[in-house]
Design a protein around this motif. Sequence first.
Motif, mmCIF file in Angstrom:
data_model
loop_
_atom_site.group_PDB
_atom_site.id
_atom_site.type_symbol
_atom_site.label_atom_id
_atom_site.label_comp_id
_atom_site.label_asym_id
_atom_site.label_seq_id
_atom_site.Cartn_x
_atom_site.Cartn_y
_atom_site.Cartn_z
ATOM 1 N N ALA A 41 0.819 -1.213 0.000
ATOM 2 C CA ALA A 41 0.000 0.000 0.000
ATOM 3 C C ALA A 41 0.853 1.263 0.000
ATOM 4 C CB ALA A 41 -0.940 0.010 1.202
ATOM 5 N N LEU A 42 1.969 1.229 0.720
ATOM 6 C CA LEU A 42 2.827 2.412 0.824
ATOM 7 C C LEU A 42 4.061 2.330 -0.067
ATOM 8 C CD1 LEU A 42 2.764 3.032 4.696
ATOM 9 C CD2 LEU A 42 1.241 3.970 2.931
ATOM 10 N N GLY A 43 4.253 1.196 -0.731
ATOM 11 C CA GLY A 43 5.430 1.028 -1.575
ATOM 12 C C GLY A 43 6.718 1.043 -0.781
ATOM 13 N N ILE A 44 6.656 0.529 0.449
ATOM 14 C CA ILE A 44 7.793 0.595 1.370
ATOM 15 C C ILE A 44 8.666 -0.652 1.253
ATOM 16 C CG2 ILE A 44 6.699 -0.495 3.354
ATOM 17 C CD1 ILE A 44 7.803 1.856 5.011
ATOM 18 N N ASP A 45 9.912 -0.540 1.647
ATOM 19 C CA ASP A 45 10.844 -1.666 1.650
ATOM 20 C C ASP A 45 10.414 -2.664 2.732
ATOM 21 O OD1 ASP A 45 13.051 -3.385 2.293
ATOM 22 O OD2 ASP A 45 14.396 -1.983 1.282
ATOM 23 N N PHE A 68 14.301 4.616 11.586
ATOM 24 C CA PHE A 68 12.920 4.909 11.215
ATOM 25 C C PHE A 68 12.889 5.882 10.035
ATOM 26 C CE2 PHE A 68 8.736 7.067 11.922
ATOM 27 C CZ PHE A 68 7.932 5.968 11.668
ATOM 28 N N ASP A 69 13.745 6.896 10.079
ATOM 29 C CA ASP A 69 13.845 7.826 8.953
ATOM 30 C C ASP A 69 14.264 7.089 7.686
ATOM 31 O OD1 ASP A 69 13.088 9.984 10.499
ATOM 32 O OD2 ASP A 69 15.151 10.631 10.901
ATOM 33 N N ASP A 70 15.195 6.137 7.820
ATOM 34 C CA ASP A 70 15.647 5.333 6.686
ATOM 35 C C ASP A 70 14.479 4.526 6.109
ATOM 36 O OD1 ASP A 70 17.588 4.215 4.885
ATOM 37 O OD2 ASP A 70 17.607 2.411 6.136
ATOM 38 N N LEU A 71 13.679 3.939 6.973
ATOM 39 C CA LEU A 71 12.511 3.181 6.526
ATOM 40 C C LEU A 71 11.534 4.094 5.797
ATOM 41 C CD1 LEU A 71 10.784 0.554 6.514
ATOM 42 C CD2 LEU A 71 9.845 1.330 8.702
ATOM 43 N N LYS A 72 11.238 5.248 6.379
ATOM 44 C CA LYS A 72 10.302 6.186 5.752
ATOM 45 C C LYS A 72 10.804 6.670 4.391
ATOM 46 C CE LYS A 72 9.837 9.264 8.914
ATOM 47 N NZ LYS A 72 9.412 10.431 9.671
ATOM 48 N N SER A 73 12.113 6.732 4.217
ATOM 49 C CA SER A 73 12.662 7.198 2.938
ATOM 50 C C SER A 73 12.405 6.215 1.805
ATOM 51 C CB SER A 73 14.161 7.477 3.067
ATOM 52 O OG SER A 73 14.888 6.262 3.125
ATOM 53 N N THR A 74 12.017 4.987 2.126
ATOM 54 C CA THR A 74 11.737 3.992 1.086
ATOM 55 C C THR A 74 10.287 4.030 0.613
ATOM 56 O OG1 THR A 74 11.135 2.154 2.572
ATOM 57 C CG2 THR A 74 13.492 2.459 2.087
ATOM 58 N N VAL A 75 9.457 4.858 1.251
ATOM 59 C CA VAL A 75 8.038 4.941 0.877
ATOM 60 C C VAL A 75 7.902 5.524 -0.524
ATOM 61 C CG1 VAL A 75 5.850 6.106 1.394
ATOM 62 C CG2 VAL A 75 7.215 5.148 3.245
ATOM 63 N N ILE A 101 2.006 9.109 6.875
ATOM 64 C CA ILE A 101 2.962 8.005 6.737
ATOM 65 C C ILE A 101 3.684 7.797 8.059
ATOM 66 C CG2 ILE A 101 5.164 7.319 5.696
ATOM 67 C CD1 ILE A 101 4.163 8.758 3.108
ATOM 68 N N ASP A 102 4.212 8.877 8.623
ATOM 69 C CA ASP A 102 4.938 8.786 9.891
ATOM 70 C C ASP A 102 4.046 8.195 10.982
ATOM 71 O OD1 ASP A 102 7.523 10.105 11.430
ATOM 72 O OD2 ASP A 102 5.713 10.083 12.679
ATOM 73 N N SER A 103 2.857 8.705 11.096
ATOM 74 C CA SER A 103 1.944 8.258 12.141
ATOM 75 C C SER A 103 1.553 6.789 11.973
ATOM 76 C CB SER A 103 0.700 9.150 12.124
ATOM 77 O OG SER A 103 -0.235 8.705 13.057
ATOM 78 N N LEU A 104 1.190 6.401 10.752
ATOM 79 C CA LEU A 104 0.763 5.022 10.503
ATOM 80 C C LEU A 104 1.898 4.035 10.725
ATOM 81 C CD1 LEU A 104 -1.430 3.035 9.553
ATOM 82 C CD2 LEU A 104 -0.660 3.464 7.212
ATOM 83 N N LEU A 105 3.063 4.335 10.179
ATOM 84 C CA LEU A 105 4.207 3.425 10.340
ATOM 85 C C LEU A 105 4.640 3.311 11.802
ATOM 86 C CD1 LEU A 105 6.531 4.120 7.289
ATOM 87 C CD2 LEU A 105 5.208 2.059 7.785
ATOM 88 N N ARG A 106 4.697 4.430 12.478
ATOM 89 C CA ARG A 106 5.087 4.432 13.888
ATOM 90 C C ARG A 106 4.130 3.554 14.701
ATOM 91 N NH1 ARG A 106 8.433 7.981 16.464
ATOM 92 N NH2 ARG A 106 8.517 9.223 14.562
ATOM 93 N N LYS A 107 2.836 3.752 14.509
ATOM 94 C CA LYS A 107 1.832 2.970 15.235
ATOM 95 C C LYS A 107 1.917 1.492 14.849
ATOM 96 C CE LYS A 107 -3.135 2.679 16.031
ATOM 97 N NZ LYS A 107 -4.468 3.093 15.639
#
Length: 120
Positions: A41-45, A68-75, A101-107
Amino acid sequence: LFLHDIQRGDATMEDGETLRDYITAYQVKAQNDQIQYISAALGIDESKLRSMMGSRVTETNINEFGRFDDLKSTVDKAKAKAYFEKAENASIPLFKVNIKIDSLLRKFILEGGFDVNCEA
């Protein structure tokens, strides 16, 4: 879910397997499905997400070493924007997509996963 599958005849008990074994297997499958869904859904790694979820992060250390920033950069921002807009049935500016994105991934990471098709 397992009991429903037994009732429907979709699952059978095997000799040597305990009820706990089946429950654990269903939990693992559910979490794998959740990870695959949010990754698509987010195209994340997906491998980075799995790695973070397996490292027992907390609210305090979630971004330790910038992971976490590294993970978010793959979205994939376009996929994420489409996902959130579909979920909310409204157009969303990119800066709000980044917040979502930040909120959903963090949760998702801190809670060990959940069904995201109803979340946004």
